[in-house]
Design a protein around this motif. Structure first.
Motif, mmCIF file in Angstrom:
data_model
loop_
_atom_site.group_PDB
_atom_site.id
_atom_site.type_symbol
_atom_site.label_atom_id
_atom_site.label_comp_id
_atom_site.label_asym_id
_atom_site.label_seq_id
_atom_site.Cartn_x
_atom_site.Cartn_y
_atom_site.Cartn_z
ATOM 1 N N PHE A 120 0.839 -1.190 0.000
ATOM 2 C CA PHE A 120 0.000 0.000 0.000
ATOM 3 C C PHE A 120 0.879 1.247 0.000
ATOM 4 C CE2 PHE A 120 -3.196 -2.776 2.240
ATOM 5 C CZ PHE A 120 -4.155 -2.729 1.231
ATOM 6 N N GLU A 124 -3.078 4.389 2.363
ATOM 7 C CA GLU A 124 -3.998 3.533 1.613
ATOM 8 C C GLU A 124 -4.503 2.336 2.408
ATOM 9 O OE1 GLU A 124 -2.259 4.200 -2.948
ATOM 10 O OE2 GLU A 124 -1.970 2.274 -1.905
ATOM 11 N N ALA A 128 -8.493 0.674 2.413
ATOM 12 C CA ALA A 128 -8.617 -0.590 1.683
ATOM 13 C C ALA A 128 -9.180 -1.674 2.586
ATOM 14 C CB ALA A 128 -7.259 -1.005 1.128
ATOM 15 N N ALA A 141 -5.940 -7.645 0.711
ATOM 16 C CA ALA A 141 -5.577 -6.422 1.430
ATOM 17 C C ALA A 141 -4.517 -6.705 2.486
ATOM 18 C CB ALA A 141 -6.818 -5.810 2.073
#
Length: 278
Positions: A120, A124, A128, A141
């Motif tokens: 990421f 982020e 996410a 993720a």
């Protein structure tokens, strides 16, 4: 008394917790030589780390040593999730002394980054994770989370719990901080999911609850050189049992050596049972 190699390794671990004089007499009785605790050559070390019996959390304990030589062996064993391999190749520390970059050892220099694993960007990670709606999305993720993201993730979950699938996927990462994993532990299937994922709080839990005894003890034999800083946790469980139930009783040790290869219970159960039989 003849034993196979894994039984010898397991016996040696237990004898390391006995009084020195008792251990010497037992070794003579069961014909077991002292084993060196140094890191073996890589052709021995890598298969031991790669063994299917080594839970993923044990590989995490190895990385916590922040030893470039051990890191190389763990990566070459091909037993790491991609996100953790990426952390190793980026030189990120796993132990308490953070904020530095670890050098890469030997074969890790120039090793390509694991395929399909990305990180990421700044800010982020939490959005996410909050967007996760399926287990597949949760795994994707969680796999992009960098070690530096954990603090923000913990703070976000405290502020408002993350979606369930995101929480499960995060908990199954071996480097998930205990403080965060414990926040997820109220789910009924939590213990089963953690066990099948090879996730363990620490060596003390591993010794008390995992089986078979020989499997656990051979992993601890590897731990003497691969995660020595965590071994006192296992020792705190085993040493009192060894000295109270076995001590210098040669017959009890002989019974243990006979039971060990096929015993299906935990290491504490093996020790107590052997002492009771003798």
């Amino acid at each position: 008394m003849r034993h196979d190699q894994d039984t010898d390794r397991a016996l040696d671990v237990l004898l390391s917790f006995a009084e020195a004089d008792d251990a010497a007499r037992v070794r003579e009785r069961i014909r077991l030589e002292d084993r060196p605790a140094a890191v073996p050559d890589r052709w021995t070390a890598i298969p031991r780390i790669a063994a299917s019996s080594v839970p993923v959390s044990a590989r995490q304990w190895m990385l916590e040593a922040d030893d470039p030589e051990i890191n190389e062996l763990v990566v070459l064993s091909s037993g790491l999730p991609g996100a953790l391999e990426l952390s190793v190749l980026k030189g990120e520390p796993f132990g308490p002394d953070g904020g530095r970059t670890l050098p890469l050892n030997g074969a890790l220099r120039g090793r390509p980054m694991p395929e399909g694993v990305r990180r990421f960007g700044p800010g982020e990670a939490v959005p996410a994770l909050r967007a996760v709606r399926t287990m597949r999305q949760g795994r994707a993720a969680a796999n992009q989370l960098g070690r530096a993201d954990w603090t923000a993730v913990i703070e976000a979950d405290v502020e408002q719990p993350l979606p369930g699938f995101a929480r499960w996927a995060l908990a199954l990462r071996p480097d998930c901080p205990n403080v965060l994993r414990q926040r997820f532990s109220d789910h009924p299937s939590y213990a089963h999911r953690m066990r099948t994922g090879g996730i363990i709080d620490g060596p003390a839990e591993y010794v008390r609850e995992w089986r078979s005894a020989r499997t656990v003890l051979t992993v601890l034999d590897t731990g003497r050189w691969a995660f020595p800083a965590r071994m006192p946790e296992a020792e705190a469980v085993l040493r009192p049992l060894v000295r109270d139930s076995l001590g210098g009783n040669l017959e009890a040790w002989a019974v243990l050596a006979q039971l060990l290869p096929t015993f299906t219970g935990t290491a504490p159960e093996l020790i107590v049972t052997s002492g009771a039989i003798a």
